[in-house]
Design a protein around this motif. Structure first.
Motif, PDB file in Angstrom:
ATOM      1  N   GLN A   1       0.655  -1.076  -0.291  1.00 65.74           N
ATOM      2  CA  GLN A   1       0.530   0.207   0.084  1.00 65.74           C
ATOM      3  C   GLN A   1       0.659   1.463  -0.042  1.00 65.74           C
ATOM      4  N   ALA A   2       0.414   2.181  -0.810  1.00 66.64           N
ATOM      5  CA  ALA A   2       1.043   3.463  -0.531  1.00 66.64           C
ATOM      6  C   ALA A   2      -0.018   4.063  -0.538  1.00 66.64           C
ATOM      7  N   GLU A   3       0.373   5.868  -0.727  1.00 64.08           N
ATOM      8  CA  GLU A   3      -0.323   6.837  -1.143  1.00 64.08           C
ATOM      9  C   GLU A   3      -1.030   6.588  -2.612  1.00 64.08           C
ATOM     10  N   VAL A   4      -1.384   7.780  -2.779  1.00 66.76           N
ATOM     11  CA  VAL A   4      -1.619   7.839  -4.549  1.00 66.76           C
ATOM     12  C   VAL A   4      -1.047   8.783  -4.783  1.00 66.76           C
ATOM     13  N   ALA A   5      -0.989   9.998  -3.838  1.00 66.06           N
ATOM     14  CA  ALA A   5      -0.010  11.281  -4.145  1.00 66.06           C
ATOM     15  C   ALA A   5       1.736  10.782  -4.289  1.00 66.06           C
ATOM     16  N   HIS A   6       2.047   9.761  -3.412  1.00 64.98           N
ATOM     17  CA  HIS A   6       2.987   9.289  -3.819  1.00 64.98           C
ATOM     18  C   HIS A   6       3.425   8.013  -5.021  1.00 64.98           C
ATOM     19  N   MET A   7       2.323   7.376  -5.402  1.00 61.49           N
ATOM     20  CA  MET A   7       2.266   6.919  -6.829  1.00 61.49           C
ATOM     21  C   MET A   7       2.240   7.609  -7.682  1.00 61.49           C
ATOM     22  N   GLU A   8       1.781   8.894  -7.446  1.00 57.03           N
ATOM     23  CA  GLU A   8       1.511   9.713  -9.022  1.00 57.03           C
ATOM     24  C   GLU A   8       2.569  10.163  -8.887  1.00 57.03           C
ATOM     25  N   ARG A   9       2.855  11.218  -7.718  1.00 52.96           N
ATOM     26  CA  ARG A   9       4.302  12.245  -7.845  1.00 52.96           C
ATOM     27  C   ARG A   9       5.357  11.535  -8.113  1.00 52.96           C
ATOM     28  N   ARG A  10       5.414  10.593  -7.230  1.00 56.72           N
ATOM     29  CA  ARG A  10       6.957  10.045  -6.871  1.00 56.72           C
ATOM     30  C   ARG A  10       7.241   9.317  -8.122  1.00 56.72           C
ATOM     31  N   LEU A  11       6.574   8.231  -8.475  1.00 57.15           N
ATOM     32  CA  LEU A  11       6.455   7.329  -8.844  1.00 57.15           C
ATOM     33  C   LEU A  11       5.873   7.178 -10.567  1.00 57.15           C
ATOM     34  N   GLY A  12       5.382   7.976 -11.564  1.00 56.22           N
ATOM     35  CA  GLY A  12       4.571   8.616 -11.952  1.00 56.22           C
ATOM     36  C   GLY A  12       3.790   7.518 -12.717  1.00 56.22           C
ATOM     37  N   PHE A  13       3.481   7.329 -11.862  1.00 60.52           N
ATOM     38  CA  PHE A  13       1.484   5.694 -12.379  1.00 60.52           C
ATOM     39  C   PHE A  13       0.285   7.332 -11.980  1.00 60.52           C
ATOM     40  N   GLY A  14      -0.183   7.454 -13.019  1.00 54.21           N
ATOM     41  CA  GLY A  14      -1.096   8.526 -12.882  1.00 54.21           C
ATOM     42  C   GLY A  14      -2.385   8.029 -13.702  1.00 54.21           C
ATOM     43  N   ARG A  15      -3.209   9.016 -12.876  1.00 51.25           N
ATOM     44  CA  ARG A  15      -4.778   8.484 -11.638  1.00 51.25           C
ATOM     45  C   ARG A  15      -5.638   7.362 -13.110  1.00 51.25           C
ATOM     46  N   GLY A  16      -5.120   7.196 -14.017  1.00 50.88           N
ATOM     47  CA  GLY A  16      -6.032   6.375 -15.277  1.00 50.88           C
ATOM     48  C   GLY A  16      -5.432   5.558 -14.824  1.00 50.88           C
ATOM     49  N   ILE A  17      -3.688   4.503 -14.096  1.00 51.58           N
ATOM     50  CA  ILE A  17      -3.504   3.904 -14.254  1.00 51.58           C
ATOM     51  C   ILE A  17      -3.741   3.066 -13.070  1.00 51.58           C
ATOM     52  N   LEU A  18      -4.228   3.739 -12.221  1.00 54.40           N
ATOM     53  CA  LEU A  18      -4.634   3.344 -10.854  1.00 54.40           C
ATOM     54  C   LEU A  18      -5.919   2.811 -10.873  1.00 54.40           C
ATOM     55  N   SER A  19      -6.842   3.751 -11.001  1.00 52.89           N
ATOM     56  CA  SER A  19      -8.179   3.345 -11.973  1.00 52.89           C
ATOM     57  C   SER A  19      -8.466   1.895 -12.596  1.00 52.89           C
ATOM     58  N   GLY A  20      -7.538   2.080 -13.336  1.00 56.29           N
ATOM     59  CA  GLY A  20      -7.317   0.632 -13.526  1.00 56.29           C
ATOM     60  C   GLY A  20      -7.300  -0.218 -13.402  1.00 56.29           C
ATOM     61  N   LEU A  21      -6.559   0.070 -12.727  1.00 50.63           N
ATOM     62  CA  LEU A  21      -6.417  -1.719 -11.087  1.00 50.63           C
ATOM     63  C   LEU A  21      -7.251  -1.644 -10.774  1.00 50.63           C
ATOM     64  N   VAL A  22      -8.657  -0.322 -10.027  1.00 47.72           N
ATOM     65  CA  VAL A  22      -9.548  -0.291  -9.316  1.00 47.72           C
ATOM     66  C   VAL A  22     -10.483  -1.452  -9.911  1.00 47.72           C
ATOM     67  N   ASP A  23     -10.562  -0.701 -11.227  1.00 51.50           N
ATOM     68  CA  ASP A  23     -11.658  -1.424 -12.346  1.00 51.50           C
ATOM     69  C   ASP A  23     -11.129  -2.938 -12.157  1.00 51.50           C
ATOM     70  N   ARG A  24     -10.191  -3.481 -12.556  1.00 53.49           N
ATOM     71  CA  ARG A  24     -10.152  -5.202 -12.212  1.00 53.49           C
ATOM     72  C   ARG A  24     -10.022  -5.346 -11.144  1.00 53.49           C
ATOM     73  N   GLY A  25     -10.396  -4.432  -9.502  1.00 56.71           N
ATOM     74  CA  GLY A  25     -10.740  -5.186  -8.710  1.00 56.71           C
ATOM     75  C   GLY A  25      -9.584  -6.195  -8.101  1.00 56.71           C
ATOM     76  N   LEU A  26      -8.234  -5.499  -8.554  1.00 56.21           N
ATOM     77  CA  LEU A  26      -7.230  -5.697  -7.617  1.00 56.21           C
ATOM     78  C   LEU A  26      -6.700  -4.345  -6.619  1.00 56.21           C
ATOM     79  N   VAL A  27      -6.681  -3.259  -6.776  1.00 62.53           N
ATOM     80  CA  VAL A  27      -6.863  -3.042  -5.275  1.00 62.53           C
ATOM     81  C   VAL A  27      -7.673  -1.712  -5.190  1.00 62.53           C
ATOM     82  N   GLU A  28      -7.681  -1.133  -4.153  1.00 65.14           N
ATOM     83  CA  GLU A  28      -8.366  -0.076  -3.803  1.00 65.14           C
ATOM     84  C   GLU A  28      -8.109   0.845  -3.233  1.00 65.14           C
ATOM     85  N   ILE A  29      -8.710   2.225  -3.706  1.00 65.19           N
ATOM     86  CA  ILE A  29      -8.355   3.712  -3.203  1.00 65.19           C
ATOM     87  C   ILE A  29      -9.819   3.666  -1.611  1.00 65.19           C
ATOM     88  N   THR A  30      -8.575   4.413  -0.813  1.00 65.32           N
ATOM     89  CA  THR A  30      -9.366   4.347   0.385  1.00 65.32           C
ATOM     90  C   THR A  30      -9.407   6.302   0.829  1.00 65.32           C
TER      91      THR A  30
END
Ligand code: ADP
Ligand code: ZN
Ligand code: ZN
Length: 756
Positions: free
Chosen positions: A168-197
């Motif tokens: 797990q990680a902060e969304v901001a960390h994934m986006e800014r530091r690691l460069g995985f944008g919203r779209g990528i994370l939402s894709g994972l959410v849609d696949r039921g692999l991760v959740e954002i809380t």
């Protein structure tokens, strides 16, 4: 394999078995280089090479090099702790958990250690609101991985990066530091692999909770219970005691005095509570008694604060720990007593691997450390009650309320007799009772164990029903947000005007939830101050405590909520408790449905009339003759238990037999079905071939009640056995030998609390 303790055999031992926090049952062998021999002890964290990565694990045992098969072992690179983070006692306890629940030891260590020590870290500073992305689905095999991601390369990278930093990680960390944008994370959410809380991190929420605990004088029943319990703690094998005391009978006072007795004898204590944000009064009372000697382990602490609390216990600077489920692993040494408050509560069972029950771990830990295990409740679980009845455990009772007010009168409102074309939400009876309370400036509590506005959205013209894309459950309409929401995964979609199937404006909304009740109350009682407490309001606007504080300050006339309002609340201004629909849980396909309903009604009824004025309880039901409802009406625990125990005898449910649930799941429905059938045959063959496994009953395979969850199809099998050891043997054998095709996964849930 031999397990050797710190000190013995350290010189010669040059091989360590290391458990990594991964979903694999076995540990991995590493060579201990010369320079690390004095520090690489069992229970210390080490960094080891694993594949092409480095991983942190825990040394489980040191081995005799001659007994290890592979001589080309890789080396431990670094030892992270100057002293073992897990004492021999805790290492041993975790070993029991791993063995009993057939869980990877590394995941048990991770659950036992404070977050951050073995991955899974989350919060660094307090006082912020943040979004956290967290892995929901682990994908242990390559085949599963290929199937899950297909050509979504970036999603896979994001998933694997998240995995490597502890899940797990902060969304901001994934986006800014690691460069995985919203779209990528939402894709994972849609696949039921991760959740954002949303996570709200607070400063210590208990630092300013006041406790009015004057030195109350124990009544004769309390004195008697305390004397018996204190005597037990002085024994070398105190065993397990069950304190059954009606709500408000003064159990907490007894816990506190007992802990004081133990601490005065130089020993330590652990108090487990179901959900800390809901029990601020209990925590405050323990704080008031023990001051700096108590460590409160709760989810509002930052990782650093948790680790501090852990260290203070480990070093003996604090002797008392209070906390939820995972506090059962608190490093309190020389334990005198472990107390499990509201021991019947389902939250003591962890819903993911390791699927341990903190109540069971408490019993085992207490036994192994010569401490008393005290289980307290107004409505003990039937598992515990059966042991008291058989004489295996000590039973103690507080039959009267500690304050001079009797238990409230409970009355039923038969919903079938209420007139009207649409289902009744608030009967005449309940409406009048609420009105009276508002006029008299008294407070009311309303329970409805279903959140949202409407739990069933369908089309009147065609057969369309709003269901989740990834789960076979209906979506709930959340009116204020204008969305249809799945309560089992993160999926949601905008609410609709027209039926997506036939295009007509013929959608109907049924199944009343708390949000709808709140609206109706607002319409019925325009001037009333209404507070709603459920998952939706406590995650965002108000925290539990803010809501409860405002009730206590008399700023609320009606407190409405899900089961979270039934727990441990002591609100003296409340004179009416209304249950909107007592039947919500009664029809669930779960053998504990009656027991849960009885407990919920008994608990919520206990919230009325705790102050100076008497209380009234109104329970709306369409099944007024059901024995769970009738027994709650009469405050008749023993009557309920007798009937329920006898009902479970013939089908062989706990406590008569031990139970395990084997769930097989995967993304391909046909494959899962054939895997489940194959597993069923394999298990039958196993049980037939081995005479020592006689008496094993197999049920299923059959689709799970929720047969699709987060994109995975699910089948299950129940295994029943009278003998715990035999059941364990079957489960361990199944975990390692059962045929499970690559795309499917087998999960083992021993002593399941949830069969859905
Ligand atoms: P339980 O944990 O069984 O629900 P509590 O310990 O919370 O009960 O006690 C209920 C209330 O009664 C509390 O306000 C507590 O301070 C009060 N109380 C408990 N024991 C006594 C006693 N012996 N004399 C007077 N008040 C008491
Ligand atoms: Zn339609
Ligand atoms: Zn869903």
């Amino acid at each position: 394999m031999t397990r050797s303790n710190a000190g013995e055999g350290v010189k010669e031992a040059s091989v360590a078995r290391v458990s990594l926090p991964k979903p694999v049952l076995q540990g991995f062998h590493y060579r201990v280089p010369e320079r690390l021999r004095s520090s690489a002890l069992p229970g210390t964290r080490v960094v080891v090479p694993f594949g092409r990565r480095r991983e942190t694990g825990v040394i489980e045992a040191l081995l005799d090099p001659d007994s290890t098969p592979d001589r080309k072992l890789r080396e431990i690179e670094r030892v992270l702790d100057p002293e073992p983070v897990l004492s021999a006692e805790l290492l041993d306890l975790c070993g029991w958990v791993a063995d009993y629940y057939v869980a990877p030891a590394g995941l048990v260590y991770r659950a036992a250690l404070p977050p951050g020590l073995l991955g899974g870290g989350s919060r660094e500073s307090a006082g912020l609101r943040r979004q956290v992305v967290r892995i929901l689905e682990e994908l242990p095999t390559l085949t599963e991985r290929e199937a899950a991601f297909g050509r979504a390369r970036r999603q896979r990278e994001a998933y694997e990066t998240l995995e490597s930093i502890g899940g797990q990680a902060e969304v901001a960390h994934m986006e800014r530091r690691l460069g995985f944008g919203r779209g990528i994370l939402s894709g994972l959410v849609d696949r039921g692999l991760v959740e954002i809380t949303n996570e709200i991190v607070e400063r210590d929420p208990f630092s300013d909770v006041e406790s009015e605990e004057a030195e109350v004088e124990l009544n004769p029943q309390q004195q008697h219970a305390l004397a018996d319990l204190s005597r037990l703690t002085d024994r070398s094998e105190p065993g397990v005691a069950v304190l059954r005391g009606v709500t408000g009978s003064g159990k907490t006072v007894v816990y506190i005095r007992l802990m004081r007795h133990v601490v005065e004898h130089g020993r330590g204590a652990i108090l487990l509570v179901p959900e800390i944000s809901l029990t601020p009064q209990t925590v405050a009372r323990v704080r008031a008694e023990f001051g700096d000697e108590v460590a409160v382990l709760h989810s509002g602490l930052s990782d650093g604060e948790r680790q501090d609390a852990w260290r203070a216990l480990r070093e003996g600077r604090k002797r008392v720990a209070v906390g939820t489920r995972s506090a059962i692993f608190a490093p309190v040494s020389d334990l005198g007593v472990i107390i499990v408050d509201e021991e019947h509560d389902g939250s003591y069972k962890q819903g993911e691997t390791p699927r341990y029950s903190a109540r069971s771990v408490a019993i085992v830990r207490a036994e192994r450390s010569g401490a008393l295990c005290l289980l307290g409740s107004a409505t003990p679980s039937l598992e515990s009650w059966a042991r008291v009845r058989s004489g295996a455990w000590t039973g103690l009772e507080l039959s009267d309320r500690a304050t001079p007010h009797p238990l409230p009168q409970v009355e039923l409102v038969d919903l079938r007799e209420e007139e009207g074309p649409v289902p009744i939400v608030l009967s005449d009876r309940l409406r009048k009772a609420l009105k009276t309370r508002i006029d008299r400036k008294e407070q009311s509590i309303l329970l409805l164990n279903r959140r949202g506005h409407s739990t069933w959205v369908s089309c009147d013209a065609c057969s369309w029903i709003a269901v989740c894309r990834s789960c076979n459950v209906t979506l709930t309409w959340h009116r204020s947000r204008g969305r249809l929401v799945c309560h089992h995964c993160a999926y949601e979609e905008p609410a609709r005007e027209r039926c997506p199937e036939c295009g007509e404006e013929t959608l109907i909304y049924t199944g009343v939830g708390t949000e709808q009740v709140e609206r109706r109350l607002g319409e019925l009682f325009p001037g009333a101050r209404i507070a709603r407490m459920d998952v939706d309001t406590t995650g965002r606007k108000w925290s539990h405590r803010d809501i409860l504080d405002s009730v206590r300050r008399n700023e609320v006339d009606i407190l409405l909520g899900t089961q979270m309002i039934s727990k441990g609340l002591d609100l003296p201004g409340v004179t009416l408790v209304g249950v909107i629909d007592a039947d919500v849980g009664l029809n669930l396909p779960d053998f504990r449905a009656s027991e849960r309903t009885f407990q919920l009604l008994a608990q919520v009824a206990g919230r009325a009339g705790r102050g100076t004025r008497p209380g009234e309880v109104l329970v709306q039901t369409s099944r007024p003759s059901h024995f769970a409802i009738r027994s709650a009406l009469q405050h008749d625990y023993e009557g309920f238990a007798r009937r329920e125990l006898s009902d479970r005898e013939e089908p062989g449910y706990p406590p008569h037999l031990r139970l395990a649930n084997l769930v097989i799941s995967g993304r391909d429905g046909d494959e899962v079905e054939s895997a489940a059938l194959a597993l069923g045959e394999w298990l039958e063959g196993l049980v037939e071939a081995r005479p020592e496994l006689t008496g094993t009953r197999l049920l299923g395979p059959a689709p799970c009640p929720i047969d699709r969850l987060r994109g995975r199809w699910r089948w299950h099998m129940l295994i029943k056995q009278a003998h715990a050891g035999r059941l364990g043997a079957i489960l361990r054998f199944a975990a390692t030998h059962a045929p499970v095709p690559g795309g499917s996964r087998l999960e083992i849930d021993r002593d399941p609390e949830n069969l859905l």
